[in-house]
Design a protein around this motif. Structure first.
Motif, mmCIF file in Angstrom:
data_model
loop_
_atom_site.group_PDB
_atom_site.id
_atom_site.type_symbol
_atom_site.label_atom_id
_atom_site.label_comp_id
_atom_site.label_asym_id
_atom_site.label_seq_id
_atom_site.Cartn_x
_atom_site.Cartn_y
_atom_site.Cartn_z
ATOM 1 N N LEU B 93 0.859 -1.188 0.000
ATOM 2 C CA LEU B 93 0.000 0.000 0.000
ATOM 3 C C LEU B 93 0.893 1.236 0.000
ATOM 4 C CD1 LEU B 93 -2.856 -0.762 2.573
ATOM 5 C CD2 LEU B 93 -2.782 -1.212 0.141
ATOM 6 N N SER B 94 0.383 2.335 -0.558
ATOM 7 C CA SER B 94 1.160 3.571 -0.529
ATOM 8 C C SER B 94 0.936 4.269 0.803
ATOM 9 C CB SER B 94 0.739 4.482 -1.676
ATOM 10 O OG SER B 94 -0.552 4.980 -1.431
ATOM 11 N N GLY B 95 1.858 5.180 1.158
ATOM 12 C CA GLY B 95 1.743 5.917 2.404
ATOM 13 C C GLY B 95 0.411 6.663 2.489
ATOM 14 N N ARG B 126 2.913 8.938 -2.270
ATOM 15 C CA ARG B 126 2.617 7.999 -3.358
ATOM 16 C C ARG B 126 3.525 6.788 -3.347
ATOM 17 N NH1 ARG B 126 2.227 10.307 -9.007
ATOM 18 N NH2 ARG B 126 1.371 8.238 -9.287
ATOM 19 N N LYS B 127 4.584 6.841 -2.586
ATOM 20 C CA LYS B 127 5.506 5.705 -2.564
ATOM 21 C C LYS B 127 4.893 4.542 -1.796
ATOM 22 C CE LYS B 127 10.056 7.660 -3.229
ATOM 23 N NZ LYS B 127 11.247 8.137 -2.527
ATOM 24 N N LYS B 139 6.774 8.709 9.932
ATOM 25 C CA LYS B 139 6.033 9.895 9.520
ATOM 26 C C LYS B 139 4.601 9.535 9.140
ATOM 27 C CE LYS B 139 9.962 12.239 7.391
ATOM 28 N NZ LYS B 139 10.405 12.672 6.059
ATOM 29 N N VAL B 140 4.432 8.403 8.452
ATOM 30 C CA VAL B 140 3.077 7.985 8.063
ATOM 31 C C VAL B 140 2.202 7.864 9.305
ATOM 32 C CG1 VAL B 140 1.728 6.060 7.129
ATOM 33 C CG2 VAL B 140 3.788 6.808 5.946
ATOM 34 N N ALA B 141 2.756 7.180 10.323
ATOM 35 C CA ALA B 141 1.974 6.994 11.547
ATOM 36 C C ALA B 141 1.733 8.326 12.264
ATOM 37 C CB ALA B 141 2.697 6.022 12.469
ATOM 38 N N LEU B 142 2.737 9.194 12.255
ATOM 39 C CA LEU B 142 2.593 10.488 12.941
ATOM 40 C C LEU B 142 1.562 11.370 12.246
ATOM 41 C CD1 LEU B 142 6.314 11.296 13.797
ATOM 42 C CD2 LEU B 142 4.452 10.976 15.436
ATOM 43 N N ILE B 143 1.601 11.396 10.912
ATOM 44 C CA ILE B 143 0.635 12.223 10.177
ATOM 45 C C ILE B 143 -0.777 11.724 10.446
ATOM 46 C CG2 ILE B 143 -0.180 12.799 7.856
ATOM 47 C CD1 ILE B 143 2.840 12.674 7.022
#
Lengths: 538, 305
Positions: B93-95, B126-127, B139-143
């Motif tokens: 899955l993408s971020g 998109r990565k 960062k994904v989790a923080l956002i």
């Protein structure tokens, strides 16, 4: 120079063997013992010349050729010869599965997990990890070949010869080894362990179908298909060492290619570049159900296609198989046109009863994969954050279980549909869809029980979840080969498939189905309770 | 006094014969940023997992918003946001997809705030998660957590993979939460971070909470570092009560040492009696505090309270 590439291969080999020692021992013991037990029991099964003549005749039918490969003419009617005709294709499949799992497991999974990065940061040659895997497989297959050959020598089946024992044992071991090397190539091409396995199995599936078609049309052409070489050993008859040599060359070539590709690619990358994903999630990705669906979308499509193609490939030979008049023109005059058509249909249905098993076992593979991923996703930490959101355990468990059931059923349906569609084209007197539908209704409840048991393991004994695979492998063995070697009834009934009685030759037994449904519901309830109660992985 | 949002009383957790948590007690009040510090393996993450209902406490009670953390986990999770120390994401899955999924699982949606956070943390959404580094996964989790409108935020060593710029962004965001009256549990061993942001702190060691309180109160329990130069010699200093680690410097009558807070007056009187030339004192840092509790001879620790 040599140091740059291969340093510490020996050490990695030892670590590798140590790390996989349980897996290796389990495979080794199960395979060698299984094979030898069957060999020992063969002289019980075929005690009389009449029984041997009977099996020789059976093996010559097109249906059996499609499943087990062609029979040499003239057939030598000995116990050993019967063994050498019935076993190779089946055993080779199992050996290849073993080699695939071990090869990709140690060549790619460690890399995906980031372990290899750590290893490579030490004084370890670039190619050492891959070479260590290759050596491990070489050692394992050599051991299997040696034990198998010695075992066959000890058992000494009636009609067996020393050279026959060894050509069979080493032929099988070299088949497994060569395909193991092939999967090492796949592990360089794909960018993940899962992708490597899918590519490897696609190649195997293609070769299996290819050899079936050439066996029925012109067995000489089977020489063009590497998987088909294992049929050409001709143990205890016109012994042929050429396949062993072929596999040796094939494996070395594959290993060379794998090493070459490995030296040229980056760690963690494949030859196919990863694509960018979506910036925002699609509106359908809303919860665990759509999440599990989204994660398995790609492999579900691949499985549906594979099943459809395999079913179609089997059906393409229905006409050859169900054509008694071809081998015996007199028969048409005896039975009349209608009688002949009916007799032909019975033959095809008997063939179908075995294919039903092949396809249902195939369909159960992705189903179990999804079911057991409930545990591996948890252990990889993917579910950790999911559970910190307002998502209940039951919901997640039900999503995986539901998708497992749906996937198994759909993949099975696709295989039967493939058979039906091609059957309509290829047969002069095609079978009605209801025949396939009966197969579906007879085997899906049995498959549900297996999925439910896997679900139970995820809830109560997640460490032992691999037992599901052992059970499925046994189901395949007991049904594909069990009928032929007269496995006792109780031994066939160790899996739910053993209770399905030769559908579509016989009618669907609804009492059994009701039983299976009840059992499935009961086991699933227990599974759900277990999954809600237990601690999740650290 | 207001009622606490989080209440943990005498929580224990056994894994077979291993006692991972022996006695955990603390409370967190509304609008408070609570620091949870301790070395690796002390039980920080295990405590948080109990709070999240991922594992079940063997003994004791833990409630969040007055509800039991195991039984009512789903209801509780609707009002919290969580960032684990090790973030593992579905590789295919993408971020961007994962952020949206986490938001939707709590009944929230991708907002302008989410885009702003993606900008701030400089994440390429998109990565595929497979290609993210540890910091990017964090960062994904923080956002996802910061753009969730929750009442209680749990961060388990959230900045271990972030660069200093992103670490600053993290601290800004936490202070913003604090201004908006949210409660935060921040587990960390980056002490400067805790020192800067936390109102109260709990120190955990070996499965036990050994100290809870404000940083100021804890400082009182610890030593001040003193660097002093005097005219006369200080022969009795090393033997004085509450004085530790006296180090003489090359130039005459120049020493540095640490002194217990409760002995400060006596020591200062002694020093001034010997004619001060120069004197610098440093307040105990959290690091000193930490070292004091975790020093190899950390047997003398709790009786201070």
């Amino acid at each position: 120079m040599k140091q740059q590439w291969f340093q510490r291969t020996g050490l990695l080999l030892r670590v590798n063997a140590r790390q996989n020692r349980v897996k290796l021992t389990a495979w080794l013991v199960a395979l060698v013992m299984g094979m030898l037990v069957i060999a020992a029991s063969f002289s019980q099964i075929y005690q009389t010349p009449a029984a041997l003549a009977e099996i020789a005749k059976t093996l010559k039918t097109d249906a059996m050729v499609a499943l087990f490969g062609p029979v040499a003419t003239p057939v030598r009617q000995t116990v050993a010869a019967a063994f050498a005709m019935e076993m190779p294709v089946f055993t080779a499949l199992i050996l290849i599965v073993m080699n695939y799992q071990l090869a990709v497991g140690s060549a790619r999974e460690d890399e995906d997990a980031g372990l290899l990065e750590l290893v490579r940061a030490h004084g370890v040659g670039r190619l050492a990890p891959l070479l260590a895997t290759a050596l491990l497989l070489t050692g394992l297959n050599a051991l299997i070949g040696g034990l198998l050959g010695s075992g066959l020598q000890l058992i000494d089946m009636p009609g067996a010869t020393t050279s026959g024992n060894w050509v069979l044992a080493l032929g099988l071991a070299s088949t497994g080894w060569a395909f193991g090397m092939l999967s090492l190539v796949c592990a360089q091409l794909a960018s993940s362990a899962r992708g490597s396995l899918m590519l490897s199995y696609a190649l195997l599936g293609g070769m299996y179908i290819g050899r079936m078609l050439t066996d029925l049309q012109n067995p000489q052409l089977t020489w063009w298909i590497p998987f088909g070489w294992v049929e050409k050993l001709g143990a205890y008859q016109a012994e042929n060492w050429l396949p062993v040599g072929n596999y040796g060359l094939f494996g070395l070539l594959a290993l060379g290619v794998a090493l070459g590709l490995n030296a040229r690619r980056d760690l963690g990358a494949g030859w196919l570049p990863p694509r960018l994903g979506r910036r925002r999630a699609s509106v359908y990705l809303r919860g665990p159900v759509s999440l599990v669906g989204r994660l398995h979308r790609g492999s579900l499509v691949a499985w549906l296609l594979a099943s459809l193609v395999l079913g179609g490939a089997y059906a393409s030979v229905f006409n050859t198989i169900g054509d008694l008049a071809q081998s015996n023109p007199m028969i048409k005059q005896v039975l009349g046109t209608a009688g002949l058509a009916a007799a032909n249909r019975v033959i095809v249905k008997n063939f179908l009863a075995i294919l039903a098993i092949v396809l249902v076992v195939l369909a159960a593979i992705p189903a179990l994969q999804i079911m057991l991923q409930l545990v591996s996703d948890e252990q990889k930490g993917y579910l950790h954050q999911l559970y910190a959101t307002a998502t209940g355990r039951w919901h997640v468990w039900a999503s995986y279980t539901g998708w497992a059931v749906l996937t198994g059923s759909l993949v099975y349906l696709a295989g039967l549909l493939g058979m039906y569609l091609v059957g309509v084209q290829s047969m002069t007197d095609p079978l009605h869809w209801s025949t396939y539908w009966h197969i579906f209704t007879a085997y899906v409840p049995a498959m549900l029980v297996m999925i439910a048991v896997a679900s139970l393991l995820t809830g109560w004994l997640p460490r032992w979840r691999a037992l599901s695979w052992a059970w499925l492998a046994y189901a395949f063995f007991s049904m594909y080969l069990g009928k032929l070697i007269d496995l006792p009834r109780w031994a066939q009934r160790l899996t739910p498939f053993g209770f399905v009685d030769k559908v579509p030759v016989k009618a669907v037994n609804w009492a059994t189905n009701v039983w299976f449904f009840g059992l499935t519901v009961l086991i699933l309830m227990l599974a759900a309770v277990g999954y809600r109660r237990r601690d999740l992985a650290q | 006094m207001t009622t606490p949002i989080l209440k943990i009383a005498n929580v224990q957790k056994n894994f077979g014969p291993v006692q991972a948590l022996k006695k955990i007690d603390f409370e967190i009040y509304p609008g408070e940023v609570f620091g949870f510090i301790g070395p690796n393996g002390a039980g920080k993450s295990t405590t948080i997992r109990v709070l999240l209902g991922i594992i079940r406490a063997s003994h004791g009670t833990a409630t969040l918003f007055g509800q039991d953390v195991w039984r009512d986990s789903v209801a509780i999770h609707r009002r919290i946001a969580y960032v684990p120390g090790d973030v593992y994401l579905w590789p295919n899955l993408s971020g961007g997809e994962i952020i949206d999924l986490f938001l939707r699982l709590n009944g929230q949606t991708h907002s302008a705030r989410t885009d702003e956070l993606i900008q701030k943390f400089q994440l390429d959404p998109r990565k595929k998660a497979r290609t993210y580094s540890k910091g990017n996964r964090q960062k994904v989790a923080l956002i996802a957590a910061f753009s969730t409108d929750a009442d209680f935020y749990i961060f388990d060593e959230p900045t271990s993979g972030l660069d200093p710029l992103n670490e600053q962004t993290f601290q800004d965001e936490v202070l913003q939460l604090k201004r908006r009256g949210k409660s935060v549990l921040l587990s960390s061993h980056i002490l400067s971070e805790v020192e800067k942001m936390c109102d109260r702190i709990a120190i955990i060691r070996d499965g036990r909470i050994i100290e809870t309180g404000t940083l100021a109160a804890m400082r009182h329990l610890t030593r001040t570092t003193v660097d002093v130069r005097t005219v006369q010699q200080l022969p009795e200093l090393a033997a004085m009560a509450g004085v530790h680690g006296v180090q003489a410097h090359a130039d005459a009558n120049h020493v540095s040492f640490a002194v217990d807070a409760d002995q400060l007056t006596a020591v200062m009187q002694y020093l001034s009696a010997h004619q001060l030339v120069s004197l610098t004192t440093a307040p105990p840092t959290l690091a000193d505090l930490f070292m004091r509790y975790y020093a190899a001879d950390g047997t003398r620790s709790v009786e201070g309270k």
